[in-house]
Design a protein around this motif. Structure first.
Motif, PDB file in Angstrom:
ATOM      1  N   GLY A  11      48.020  34.565  45.864  1.00  0.00           N
ATOM      2  CA  GLY A  11      48.863  35.610  46.616  1.00  0.00           C
ATOM      3  C   GLY A  11      48.550  37.165  46.089  1.00  0.00           C
ATOM      4  N   GLY A  12      47.247  37.501  45.507  1.00  0.00           N
ATOM      5  CA  GLY A  12      46.714  38.813  45.073  1.00  0.00           C
ATOM      6  C   GLY A  12      46.383  39.218  46.314  1.00  0.00           C
ATOM      7  N   ILE A  13      45.401  40.237  45.958  1.00  0.00           N
ATOM      8  CA  ILE A  13      44.994  41.367  46.891  1.00  0.00           C
ATOM      9  C   ILE A  13      43.971  40.584  48.014  1.00  0.00           C
ATOM     10  CG2 ILE A  13      43.311  43.373  47.279  1.00  0.00           C
ATOM     11  CD1 ILE A  13      44.317  44.511  44.757  1.00  0.00           C
ATOM     12  N   GLY A  14      43.048  39.753  47.316  1.00  0.00           N
ATOM     13  CA  GLY A  14      42.282  38.871  48.427  1.00  0.00           C
ATOM     14  C   GLY A  14      43.005  38.184  49.084  1.00  0.00           C
ATOM     15  N   GLY A  15      43.983  37.253  48.578  1.00  0.00           N
ATOM     16  CA  GLY A  15      44.549  36.102  49.231  1.00  0.00           C
ATOM     17  C   GLY A  15      45.496  36.817  50.571  1.00  0.00           C
ATOM     18  N   GLU A  33      51.426  31.021  46.221  1.00  0.00           N
ATOM     19  CA  GLU A  33      51.410  31.738  44.900  1.00  0.00           C
ATOM     20  C   GLU A  33      52.169  31.116  43.975  1.00  0.00           C
ATOM     21  OE1 GLU A  33      50.899  33.786  41.798  1.00  0.00           O
ATOM     22  OE2 GLU A  33      49.692  34.523  43.595  1.00  0.00           O
ATOM     23  N   ARG A  34      51.660  30.821  42.705  1.00  0.00           N
ATOM     24  CA  ARG A  34      52.548  30.197  41.737  1.00  0.00           C
ATOM     25  C   ARG A  34      53.488  30.902  40.995  1.00  0.00           C
ATOM     26  NH1 ARG A  34      47.621  29.324  37.193  1.00  0.00           N
ATOM     27  NH2 ARG A  34      47.322  31.376  36.610  1.00  0.00           N
ATOM     28  N   ALA A  35      53.199  32.362  40.947  1.00  0.00           N
ATOM     29  CA  ALA A  35      54.217  33.247  40.531  1.00  0.00           C
ATOM     30  C   ALA A  35      55.543  33.083  41.504  1.00  0.00           C
ATOM     31  CB  ALA A  35      53.737  34.598  40.532  1.00  0.00           C
ATOM     32  N   PRO A  36      56.615  33.567  40.775  1.00  0.00           N
ATOM     33  CA  PRO A  36      57.922  33.299  41.507  1.00  0.00           C
ATOM     34  C   PRO A  36      58.385  34.462  42.901  1.00  0.00           C
ATOM     35  CG  PRO A  36      58.413  34.174  39.562  1.00  0.00           C
ATOM     36  CD  PRO A  36      57.111  33.675  39.350  1.00  0.00           C
ATOM     37  N   ALA A  37      57.467  35.286  42.780  1.00  0.00           N
ATOM     38  CA  ALA A  37      57.289  36.455  43.621  1.00  0.00           C
ATOM     39  C   ALA A  37      55.813  37.071  43.846  1.00  0.00           C
ATOM     40  CB  ALA A  37      58.085  37.649  43.532  1.00  0.00           C
ATOM     41  N   PHE A  38      55.697  37.737  44.877  1.00  0.00           N
ATOM     42  CA  PHE A  38      54.518  38.397  45.143  1.00  0.00           C
ATOM     43  C   PHE A  38      54.330  39.561  44.417  1.00  0.00           C
ATOM     44  CE2 PHE A  38      54.393  34.770  48.293  1.00  0.00           C
ATOM     45  CZ  PHE A  38      53.260  34.478  48.378  1.00  0.00           C
ATOM     46  N   THR A  39      53.935  39.650  43.410  1.00  0.00           N
ATOM     47  CA  THR A  39      53.896  41.177  42.550  1.00  0.00           C
ATOM     48  C   THR A  39      52.445  41.127  41.913  1.00  0.00           C
ATOM     49  OG1 THR A  39      54.988  40.158  40.724  1.00  0.00           O
ATOM     50  CG2 THR A  39      56.362  41.277  42.229  1.00  0.00           C
ATOM     51  N   GLU A  40      52.120  42.324  41.745  1.00  0.00           N
ATOM     52  CA  GLU A  40      50.903  42.404  40.910  1.00  0.00           C
ATOM     53  C   GLU A  40      50.800  43.006  39.728  1.00  0.00           C
ATOM     54  OE1 GLU A  40      46.626  42.218  40.763  1.00  0.00           O
ATOM     55  OE2 GLU A  40      47.794  41.658  42.410  1.00  0.00           O
ATOM     56  N   VAL A  41      50.390  42.394  38.596  1.00  0.00           N
ATOM     57  CA  VAL A  41      50.606  42.782  37.288  1.00  0.00           C
ATOM     58  C   VAL A  41      49.404  43.777  37.207  1.00  0.00           C
ATOM     59  CG1 VAL A  41      50.573  42.056  34.770  1.00  0.00           C
ATOM     60  CG2 VAL A  41      51.919  40.781  36.576  1.00  0.00           C
ATOM     61  N   GLY A  42      49.621  44.988  36.506  1.00  0.00           N
ATOM     62  CA  GLY A  42      48.387  45.793  36.678  1.00  0.00           C
ATOM     63  C   GLY A  42      48.852  47.230  36.629  1.00  0.00           C
ATOM     64  N   ALA A  43      48.046  48.177  36.628  1.00  0.00           N
ATOM     65  CA  ALA A  43      48.283  49.519  36.830  1.00  0.00           C
ATOM     66  C   ALA A  43      47.695  50.270  38.045  1.00  0.00           C
ATOM     67  CB  ALA A  43      47.644  50.150  35.456  1.00  0.00           C
ATOM     68  N   GLY A  44      46.464  50.922  38.113  1.00  0.00           N
ATOM     69  CA  GLY A  44      46.065  51.585  39.235  1.00  0.00           C
ATOM     70  C   GLY A  44      44.787  50.616  39.650  1.00  0.00           C
ATOM     71  N   ILE A  45      44.390  51.077  40.978  1.00  0.00           N
ATOM     72  CA  ILE A  45      43.020  50.512  41.491  1.00  0.00           C
ATOM     73  C   ILE A  45      42.621  51.777  42.434  1.00  0.00           C
ATOM     74  CG2 ILE A  45      44.745  49.825  43.600  1.00  0.00           C
ATOM     75  CD1 ILE A  45      42.303  47.468  43.750  1.00  0.00           C
ATOM     76  N   SER A  46      41.548  51.769  42.309  1.00  0.00           N
ATOM     77  CA  SER A  46      40.713  52.840  43.379  1.00  0.00           C
ATOM     78  C   SER A  46      40.119  51.958  44.371  1.00  0.00           C
ATOM     79  CB  SER A  46      39.719  53.536  42.434  1.00  0.00           C
ATOM     80  OG  SER A  46      38.788  52.556  41.848  1.00  0.00           O
ATOM     81  N   LEU A  47      40.165  52.752  45.624  1.00  0.00           N
ATOM     82  CA  LEU A  47      39.814  52.141  46.921  1.00  0.00           C
ATOM     83  C   LEU A  47      38.619  53.099  47.445  1.00  0.00           C
ATOM     84  CD1 LEU A  47      43.014  50.815  48.633  1.00  0.00           C
ATOM     85  CD2 LEU A  47      41.340  49.544  47.260  1.00  0.00           C
ATOM     86  N   TRP A  48      37.435  52.673  47.496  1.00  0.00           N
ATOM     87  CA  TRP A  48      36.255  53.234  48.114  1.00  0.00           C
ATOM     88  C   TRP A  48      36.077  53.125  49.403  1.00  0.00           C
ATOM     89  CZ3 TRP A  48      33.150  56.115  44.603  1.00  0.00           C
ATOM     90  CH2 TRP A  48      33.592  55.976  43.053  1.00  0.00           C
ATOM     91  N   GLY A 280      36.122  45.540  42.363  1.00  0.00           N
ATOM     92  CA  GLY A 280      36.705  44.048  42.378  1.00  0.00           C
ATOM     93  C   GLY A 280      37.604  43.836  43.480  1.00  0.00           C
ATOM     94  N   GLY A 281      38.642  44.859  43.870  1.00  0.00           N
ATOM     95  CA  GLY A 281      39.515  44.727  44.823  1.00  0.00           C
ATOM     96  C   GLY A 281      38.872  45.029  46.239  1.00  0.00           C
ATOM     97  N   CYS A 282      37.960  46.031  46.159  1.00  0.00           N
ATOM     98  CA  CYS A 282      37.158  46.219  47.398  1.00  0.00           C
ATOM     99  C   CYS A 282      36.347  45.304  48.012  1.00  0.00           C
ATOM    100  CB  CYS A 282      36.338  47.647  46.917  1.00  0.00           C
ATOM    101  SG  CYS A 282      37.132  49.023  46.457  1.00  0.00           S
ATOM    102  N   GLN A 283      35.685  44.524  46.982  1.00  0.00           N
ATOM    103  CA  GLN A 283      34.972  43.380  47.571  1.00  0.00           C
ATOM    104  C   GLN A 283      35.714  42.289  48.258  1.00  0.00           C
ATOM    105  OE1 GLN A 283      31.428  43.373  47.890  1.00  0.00           O
ATOM    106  NE2 GLN A 283      31.984  45.381  47.619  1.00  0.00           N
ATOM    107  N   ALA A 284      36.954  42.207  47.598  1.00  0.00           N
ATOM    108  CA  ALA A 284      37.866  41.328  48.042  1.00  0.00           C
ATOM    109  C   ALA A 284      38.494  41.428  49.346  1.00  0.00           C
ATOM    110  CB  ALA A 284      39.050  40.881  47.139  1.00  0.00           C
ATOM    111  N   LEU A 285      38.600  42.837  49.768  1.00  0.00           N
ATOM    112  CA  LEU A 285      39.070  43.063  51.010  1.00  0.00           C
ATOM    113  C   LEU A 285      37.986  42.878  52.074  1.00  0.00           C
ATOM    114  CD1 LEU A 285      40.806  46.421  49.961  1.00  0.00           C
ATOM    115  CD2 LEU A 285      42.000  44.209  50.991  1.00  0.00           C
ATOM    116  N   GLU A 286      36.758  43.297  51.546  1.00  0.00           N
ATOM    117  CA  GLU A 286      35.574  42.898  52.324  1.00  0.00           C
ATOM    118  C   GLU A 286      35.572  41.529  52.806  1.00  0.00           C
ATOM    119  OE1 GLU A 286      32.442  46.542  50.886  1.00  0.00           O
ATOM    120  OE2 GLU A 286      31.763  44.115  51.116  1.00  0.00           O
TER     121      GLU A 286
END
Length: 364
Positions: A11-15, A33-48, A280-286
């Motif tokens: 249940g991350g960005i790609g899923g 999603e194996r985590a108890p909630a749909f959350t994203e561990v991390g900081a920022g992300i750039s979207l091109w 990384g996230g940009c290609q998952a969205l594609e």
């Protein structure tokens, strides 16, 4: 063709993007999603621009832009803070239709979740056996359990360095985005909504040094980067020492296929890459949009074959290109680093833009 059912593992960005895309073309989806909630561990992300085009296809561009900050400019600087190459967002927007935006990864997940009904989400579930579905989308990340079962012997490759990620408290005025290239080290930053600044550091070190508590990692960041040019010291002073994340960086070797039967790999599970290109996230969205396009109105096996033929060459090329830029940015030998800086400074901005076209100019 009747309603088809897709089970999405991860249940991350790609899923979540795959779930949105498939629902828009008539599939019934569940996201496990194996985590108890749909959350994203991390900081920022750039979207091109390529990612923003994909989000537009998902009907979520406005939702994401309302949570994001447009970068005014970005590029690479040398260890003394002098520009090596710089491109403005206006230049990108004129050429590719969209700028670069930055937001917290959790805020991107929020935007994706707005397009999914509650009954499609299965948090706190670990899938050990193949689900009963017409399609299984394995979007379970770098260390995908689905990939390890169906593609045995494929293991992530250590990129040679580790990375620290963090968010600095609001700066006034926020700095222009940049990555400073040192000798075996890098430090980058980009403005986020509300004046906060996403920061990252990278250093060439042996694999496996990611076990320290956040405060210890913060102290290591200070040791390495405290004396770097402005605004790096001020940004480090504005970081919560207990909110520093550290992860060794990996990519995946090229797989011969992203498809086994009616199971398909997507995102990092298929083509994990270093973050050097911010793709990384940009290609998952594609991936998500192309997968839904290929399956719309097609028999599942034929649609998956088309997805594999379209996505595997492109994403594996981006993995290779990202690894190449990663190697350049991490050069440690002083004469080689000095030569790199001179050569990069000589490249005109127009040449840089043309070189970026094959990656960020892609429209789903």
């Amino acid at each position: 063709m009747g309603e088809r059912v897709a089970a999405i593992i991860g249940g991350g960005i790609g899923g979540l993007a795959a779930a949105v895309a498939l629902r828009r073309t008539g599939w019934r989806v569940t996201v496990h999603e194996r985590a108890p909630a749909f959350t994203e561990v991390g900081a920022g992300i750039s979207l091109w621009p390529n990612a923003l085009h994909a989000l537009d296809r998902l009907g979520l561009l406005g939702e994401v832009l309302s949570r994001a900050e447009k970068e005014t400019a970005g590029g690479a600087k040398d260890r003394h803070g002098r520009w090596l190459t710089r491109v403005t967002s206006d230049q990108l927007e004129r050429r590719f239709g969209h700028p670069v935006v930055v937001l917290h990864r959790g805020r991107l997940l929020e935007a994706l979740l707005t397009a999914l009904p509650e009954d499609a989400l299965r948090p706190g579930t670990t899938v050990t056996d193949p689900p009963e579905a017409d399609l299984v989308v394995a979007a379970d990340g770098l260390r995908s359990t689905v990939r390890s079962r169906l593609w045995p012997g494929v293991h992530p490759r250590y990129a040679g360095h580790t990375a620290w990620r963090m968010v600095a408290r609001p700066a006034s005025p926020p700095p222009e985005g940049a990555v400073l290239w040192g000798r075996g080290e890098r430090f980058g930053y980009a403005p986020m909504p509300g004046g906060a600044v996403y920061c990252f550091g990278a250093a060439t070190v042996p694999e496996g040094g990611t076990t320290g508590p956040a405060a210890v990692e913060y102290a290591e960041m200070l040791r390495r980067f405290r004396n770097w040019p402005d605004p790096v010291p001020a940004l480090l002073d504005a970081v919560d020492p207990d909110a520093v994340l550290r992860h060794d960086l990996y990519d995946l070797p090229p797989l011969p296929s992203f498809v086994r039967g009616t199971t398909v790999l997507l995102g990092d599970a298929a083509h994990a890459m270093t973050p050097s290109l911010g793709q990384g996230g940009c290609q998952a969205l594609e991936d998500a949009v192309v997968l839904a396009d290929c399956l719309a109105g097609s028999e599942t096996t034929a649609g998956l074959a088309r997805y594999d033929a379209l996505r595997r060459p492109r994403t594996q090329a981006v993995v290779t290109r990202s690894a190449r830029l990663n190697t350049i940015g991490q050069i440690a030998w002083p004469p080689a680093a000095a030569a790199r800086d001179v050569l990069v400074r000589l490249v005109p901005a127009e040449v840089v833009l043309r070189a970026m076209t094959s990656v960020i100019g892609f429209r789903v």
